[in-house]
Structures are given as C-alpha cells and as structure tokens.
Motif scaffolding. Sequence first.
Motif, PDB file in Angstrom:
ATOM      1  N   VAL A   6       0.846  -1.199   0.000  1.00  0.00           N
ATOM      2  CA  VAL A   6       0.000   0.000   0.000  1.00  0.00           C
ATOM      3  C   VAL A   6       0.880   1.249   0.000  1.00  0.00           C
ATOM      4  O   VAL A   6       0.648   2.184  -0.770  1.00  0.00           O
ATOM      5  N   VAL A   7       1.905   1.256   0.840  1.00  0.00           N
ATOM      6  CA  VAL A   7       2.823   2.395   0.885  1.00  0.00           C
ATOM      7  C   VAL A   7       3.526   2.545  -0.465  1.00  0.00           C
ATOM      8  O   VAL A   7       3.658   3.660  -0.991  1.00  0.00           O
ATOM      9  N   LEU A   8       3.956   1.441  -1.051  1.00  0.00           N
ATOM     10  CA  LEU A   8       4.597   1.479  -2.363  1.00  0.00           C
ATOM     11  C   LEU A   8       3.620   1.994  -3.425  1.00  0.00           C
ATOM     12  O   LEU A   8       3.995   2.798  -4.285  1.00  0.00           O
ATOM     13  N   GLY A   9       2.380   1.566  -3.346  1.00  0.00           N
ATOM     14  CA  GLY A   9       1.361   2.045  -4.287  1.00  0.00           C
ATOM     15  C   GLY A   9       1.161   3.553  -4.176  1.00  0.00           C
ATOM     16  O   GLY A   9       1.077   4.251  -5.194  1.00  0.00           O
ATOM     17  N   PHE A  10       1.103   4.063  -2.962  1.00  0.00           N
ATOM     18  CA  PHE A  10       0.950   5.505  -2.781  1.00  0.00           C
ATOM     19  C   PHE A  10       2.206   6.250  -3.254  1.00  0.00           C
ATOM     20  O   PHE A  10       2.108   7.345  -3.803  1.00  0.00           O
ATOM     21  N   ALA A  11       3.376   5.660  -3.064  1.00  0.00           N
ATOM     22  CA  ALA A  11       4.607   6.277  -3.566  1.00  0.00           C
ATOM     23  C   ALA A  11       4.567   6.374  -5.092  1.00  0.00           C
ATOM     24  O   ALA A  11       4.931   7.408  -5.674  1.00  0.00           O
TER      25      ALA A  11
END
Length: 184
Positions: A140-145
């Motif tokens: 999820v964090v990678l997706g937002f990045a």
Amino acid sequence: MKHAISDSLVITKRQLLQLIRIPEVLIFSTIQPVMFVLLFRFVFGGSISTGIPGVDYVQLLMPGIFVQTVAFTLAGTAVGLAEDMQKGLIDRFRSLPISRAAVVFGRTLGDGALNIVVLTVMGITGYIVGWRPSGGLGNVVLGFAFLLLFGYALSWVGVLVGLSAKDARVVQNVSFIVTFPLTF
C-alpha cells in the motif's frame, strides 16, 4: 546545484504558504475527489458488478479514483504557472538572482505536497466507505509512492502546458483536454 535546490525549496515554501492564504485551494482539492468517491460508490456502485466473485466494487473503484485525482495535478500546476506569468511574477523572479529552474521545481514540489494531503484524505474516505487494501502495508505504501511519482510526472506536463499557453482560461481548457481522456 546547491543554489538551485535552496531556491526551489523557497518557491515550494511559497506554494505551501499559498494554501494557508487561500484555503479554498486545499478545500476544493480535497472535496472533489471525495465527491467522486461518494458518487461512484453510492450512486453508481450498486449497479456495477465487478464480475469477480467476492470482490466488492469499492476495491476496484478506489485505485481508479486515486489515479484520476493525481492526474488532475496537471491542471493545477498548469493554471498556477499561467497565472504567475499573467501577473508578472515570473518576470519578477527572472530579475532576481535565483535559479531559473527553481520556479518550476518549486511549483511541482508544492503540488506534490498537496497530493500527499489529498491522497491521505481520499484514503481515509475510501476506508470509511469500505475500501480495504489487501496487499499488505508495504504494498500500500509502495502504491501511494507510485501515485505520488505519477502525479509529479504529470505536473511536468502541466508545466509544459502552463508555460506554452499564456492565458489561465486557455490553460485550464487545454489541461482538461489532456487529462480527461487519460483518466478514463
């Protein structure tokens, strides 16, 4: 190089201070995506089937709305630069001993910071309406990045549009023509 970075950060600070001075920009930047989430979730959501057993529509809706929202960064960057050009601000900056790249880097960084706020509000809204990311916290964090990088890249298209067309109304229309097909 060091001079260009510090100049860009000063322009970024100017962008962020404008959000305090003109809170409507922040308010409407967050209200529009929230309205899209609510509209597509509750008005259209009941009539759309995912075709995937056990997968609710909101699971597919939110990633699309996230991408659409950061794509609209292009218009904000373009219109802001065009307005700065119309008001003579860019000419005043050119008369100062600052890096020429600082104005556009600062503008794009400021718009990127706005995207962080908007995506946070949208993520909370999505969670409230039933969106549950299933890929784990790291993904999820990678997706937002990736969303932030995508929005930042598109803000450079906004720089091109904003510096090409001199009138903010024209820039807004051109931005819409570029962004609308891309988001759908």
